[in-house]
Design a protein around this motif. Structure first.
Motif, PDB file in Angstrom:
ATOM      1  N   THR A  50      56.964  55.073 -22.938  1.00 18.66           N
ATOM      2  CA  THR A  50      55.840  56.008 -22.982  1.00 18.66           C
ATOM      3  C   THR A  50      55.289  56.106 -24.399  1.00 18.66           C
ATOM      4  OG1 THR A  50      56.740  57.305 -21.154  1.00 18.66           O
ATOM      5  CG2 THR A  50      55.108  58.381 -22.553  1.00 18.66           C
ATOM      6  N   ALA A  51      56.182  56.161 -25.388  1.00 14.76           N
ATOM      7  CA  ALA A  51      55.750  56.221 -26.783  1.00 14.76           C
ATOM      8  C   ALA A  51      54.930  54.995 -27.149  1.00 14.76           C
ATOM      9  CB  ALA A  51      56.956  56.347 -27.711  1.00 14.76           C
ATOM     10  N   VAL A  52      55.356  53.820 -26.683  1.00  6.47           N
ATOM     11  CA  VAL A  52      54.623  52.589 -26.975  1.00  6.47           C
ATOM     12  C   VAL A  52      53.273  52.572 -26.274  1.00  6.47           C
ATOM     13  CG1 VAL A  52      54.627  50.082 -26.616  1.00  6.47           C
ATOM     14  CG2 VAL A  52      56.654  51.206 -27.522  1.00  6.47           C
ATOM     15  N   ARG A  53      53.219  53.067 -25.040  1.00  8.34           N
ATOM     16  CA  ARG A  53      51.929  53.127 -24.333  1.00  8.34           C
ATOM     17  C   ARG A  53      50.947  54.022 -25.074  1.00  8.34           C
ATOM     18  NH1 ARG A  53      55.093  53.267 -19.577  1.00  8.34           N
ATOM     19  NH2 ARG A  53      54.923  55.545 -19.464  1.00  8.34           N
ATOM     20  N   ARG A  54      51.455  55.092 -25.668  1.00 10.12           N
ATOM     21  CA  ARG A  54      50.582  56.047 -26.347  1.00 10.12           C
ATOM     22  C   ARG A  54      50.336  55.705 -27.814  1.00 10.12           C
ATOM     23  NH1 ARG A  54      52.431  62.077 -24.577  1.00 10.12           N
ATOM     24  NH2 ARG A  54      50.743  62.533 -26.059  1.00 10.12           N
ATOM     25  N   ALA A  55      51.214  54.868 -28.373  1.00 10.61           N
ATOM     26  CA  ALA A  55      51.093  54.574 -29.815  1.00 10.61           C
ATOM     27  C   ALA A  55      51.636  53.182 -30.100  1.00 10.61           C
ATOM     28  CB  ALA A  55      51.846  55.626 -30.618  1.00 10.61           C
ATOM     29  N   GLY A  56      51.032  52.188 -29.481  1.00 13.89           N
ATOM     30  CA  GLY A  56      51.538  50.830 -29.569  1.00 13.89           C
ATOM     31  C   GLY A  56      51.490  50.219 -30.954  1.00 13.89           C
ATOM     32  N   ARG A  57      50.658  50.774 -31.843  1.00 12.23           N
ATOM     33  CA  ARG A  57      50.555  50.225 -33.194  1.00 12.23           C
ATOM     34  C   ARG A  57      51.300  51.073 -34.221  1.00 12.23           C
ATOM     35  NH1 ARG A  57      47.791  46.003 -33.880  1.00 12.23           N
ATOM     36  NH2 ARG A  57      47.584  46.358 -36.119  1.00 12.23           N
ATOM     37  N   VAL A  58      52.103  51.982 -33.739  1.00  8.13           N
ATOM     38  CA  VAL A  58      52.953  52.780 -34.632  1.00  8.13           C
ATOM     39  C   VAL A  58      54.312  52.084 -34.715  1.00  8.13           C
ATOM     40  CG1 VAL A  58      54.170  54.972 -34.911  1.00  8.13           C
ATOM     41  CG2 VAL A  58      51.776  54.943 -34.165  1.00  8.13           C
ATOM     42  N   PRO A  59      54.723  51.640 -35.906  1.00  8.88           N
ATOM     43  CA  PRO A  59      55.978  50.891 -36.043  1.00  8.88           C
ATOM     44  C   PRO A  59      57.190  51.598 -35.448  1.00  8.88           C
ATOM     45  CG  PRO A  59      54.732  50.788 -38.085  1.00  8.88           C
ATOM     46  CD  PRO A  59      54.018  51.754 -37.200  1.00  8.88           C
ATOM     47  N   ALA A  60      57.275  52.922 -35.632  1.00  9.23           N
ATOM     48  CA  ALA A  60      58.444  53.658 -35.146  1.00  9.23           C
ATOM     49  C   ALA A  60      58.560  53.592 -33.628  1.00  9.23           C
ATOM     50  CB  ALA A  60      58.373  55.116 -35.600  1.00  9.23           C
ATOM     51  N   ALA A  61      57.442  53.541 -32.929  1.00 15.12           N
ATOM     52  CA  ALA A  61      57.471  53.449 -31.473  1.00 15.12           C
ATOM     53  C   ALA A  61      58.007  52.097 -31.032  1.00 15.12           C
ATOM     54  CB  ALA A  61      56.079  53.684 -30.907  1.00 15.12           C
ATOM     55  N   ARG A  62      57.548  51.024 -31.696  1.00 18.26           N
ATOM     56  CA  ARG A  62      58.036  49.690 -31.345  1.00 18.26           C
ATOM     57  C   ARG A  62      59.506  49.533 -31.716  1.00 18.26           C
ATOM     58  NH1 ARG A  62      53.330  47.026 -29.555  1.00 18.26           N
ATOM     59  NH2 ARG A  62      54.911  45.721 -28.526  1.00 18.26           N
ATOM     60  N   GLU A  63      59.894  50.127 -32.834  1.00 16.94           N
ATOM     61  CA  GLU A  63      61.301  50.083 -33.241  1.00 16.94           C
ATOM     62  C   GLU A  63      62.186  50.804 -32.228  1.00 16.94           C
ATOM     63  OE1 GLU A  63      64.142  51.720 -36.884  1.00 16.94           O
ATOM     64  OE2 GLU A  63      62.013  51.348 -37.250  1.00 16.94           O
ATOM     65  N   ALA A  64      61.709  51.951 -31.740  1.00 20.47           N
ATOM     66  CA  ALA A  64      62.490  52.721 -30.762  1.00 20.47           C
ATOM     67  C   ALA A  64      62.718  51.906 -29.490  1.00 20.47           C
ATOM     68  CB  ALA A  64      61.783  54.030 -30.438  1.00 20.47           C
ATOM     69  N   LEU A  65      61.667  51.244 -29.006  1.00 16.62           N
ATOM     70  CA  LEU A  65      61.812  50.433 -27.800  1.00 16.62           C
ATOM     71  C   LEU A  65      62.738  49.248 -28.067  1.00 16.62           C
ATOM     72  CD1 LEU A  65      61.084  49.985 -24.888  1.00 16.62           C
ATOM     73  CD2 LEU A  65      58.997  48.802 -25.617  1.00 16.62           C
ATOM     74  N   GLY A  66      62.639  48.688 -29.269  1.00 17.97           N
ATOM     75  CA  GLY A  66      63.532  47.600 -29.635  1.00 17.97           C
ATOM     76  C   GLY A  66      64.983  48.034 -29.671  1.00 17.97           C
ATOM     77  N   LEU A  67      65.232  49.228 -30.178  1.00 18.89           N
ATOM     78  CA  LEU A  67      66.605  49.732 -30.244  1.00 18.89           C
ATOM     79  C   LEU A  67      67.197  49.939 -28.850  1.00 18.89           C
ATOM     80  CD1 LEU A  67      66.308  52.303 -33.164  1.00 18.89           C
ATOM     81  CD2 LEU A  67      67.656  50.198 -33.161  1.00 18.89           C
ATOM     82  N   VAL A  68      66.374  50.420 -27.932  1.00 21.77           N
ATOM     83  CA  VAL A  68      66.855  50.592 -26.562  1.00 21.77           C
ATOM     84  C   VAL A  68      67.220  49.235 -25.958  1.00 21.77           C
ATOM     85  CG1 VAL A  68      66.275  51.349 -24.234  1.00 21.77           C
ATOM     86  CG2 VAL A  68      65.547  52.713 -26.204  1.00 21.77           C
TER      87      VAL A  68
END
Length: 242
Positions: A50-68
């Motif tokens: 959801t974070a990536v859908r709402r903020a796909g160009r925010v590094p922290a969002a992509r990092e969070a999905l990567g960590l999962v």
């Protein structure tokens, strides 16, 4: 969860969003961290996506999905997200995780090439320690046992002050020594790891007892384990793998 629990650096990234969206994304990122703490990977993934859908160009969002994805052992997906986060942020602090993903994908040569890239020299101390732990594991995978030990003989290994990485680094060094057949030395380093492991990040105490010939009794032996517990358990040592 208000979202204010995030580091200031993450809030700075969220300033590119509208106030309402930034607050929502922040709350999702906090939930990702909280759910990963209790190994709820499905819940963490839902919030991260959801974070990536709402903020796909925010590094922290992509990092969070990567960590999962990393915690789930989905190495290719994790690597893709970490690469995207690095491209967006210009930071290489995820390098050790990226190297471990290459290891997980069965590409040790590529992993070692990435580990020795110019970016590795720019890492903060804690990230350099984690990278050394991963490199040691790769060398051991390749049967290069002396190189595995040498990869961990960095300045931080001999420091007397207790740091966040002390237990994990000592544990990894004990594993490297044990692989070389140096049981006595390995025991000493497992003891150091156990002494420093206030957060119980490793099973150093159990390994120490095992070397001392102490039989550990599992009071829950015979009870059926919950499948999620089995799948969610992280191996001690490296970045979730050793």
């Amino acid at each position: 969860m208000t979202g204010k629990e995030l580091d200031r650096s993450v809030h700075q990234q969220l300033r590119t969003l509208s106030k309402e969206n930034a607050e929502g994304v922040a709350q999702h990122l906090v939930m990702v961290a909280a759910l990963l703490e209790v190994d709820d990977f499905e819940g963490a993934e839902a919030h991260a996506e959801t974070a990536v859908r709402r903020a796909g160009r925010v590094p922290a969002a992509r990092e969070a999905l990567g960590l999962v994805a990393y915690r789930k052992g989905e190495w290719a997906r994790a690597l893709s997200e970490f690469r995207t986060a690095r491209r967006l942020s210009g930071s290489s602090h995820l390098l050790a995780l990226m190297v471990d993903c290459e290891r997980g994908l069965g590409r040790p040569e590529r992993a070692l090439e990435l580990a020795t890239s110019p970016e590795a020299r720019t890492l903060a101390v804690e990230d350099r320690v984690e990278l050394a732990i991963v490199i040691s594991g790769i060398r051991r995978d390749l049967g290069q046992l002396e190189a595995s030990q040498q990869a961990l003989e960095i300045a931080q290994l001999k420091g007397s002050a207790r740091k966040p990485w002390t237990a994990r680094l000592s544990y990894a060094y004990a594993e490297a020594l044990l692989a070389l057949g140096r049981t006595g030395d390995a025991r000493d380093w497992f003891a150091r790891a156990a002494d420093a492991d206030d957060e119980l990040e490793t099973d150093a105490a159990e390994r120490l007892a095992e070397l001392d010939g102490v039989v550990m009794t599992d009071l829950l032996d015979g009870e059926e384990e919950d499948e999620d517990d089995v799948l969610g358990r992280r191996e001690p040592g490296g970045y979730g793998r050793e």
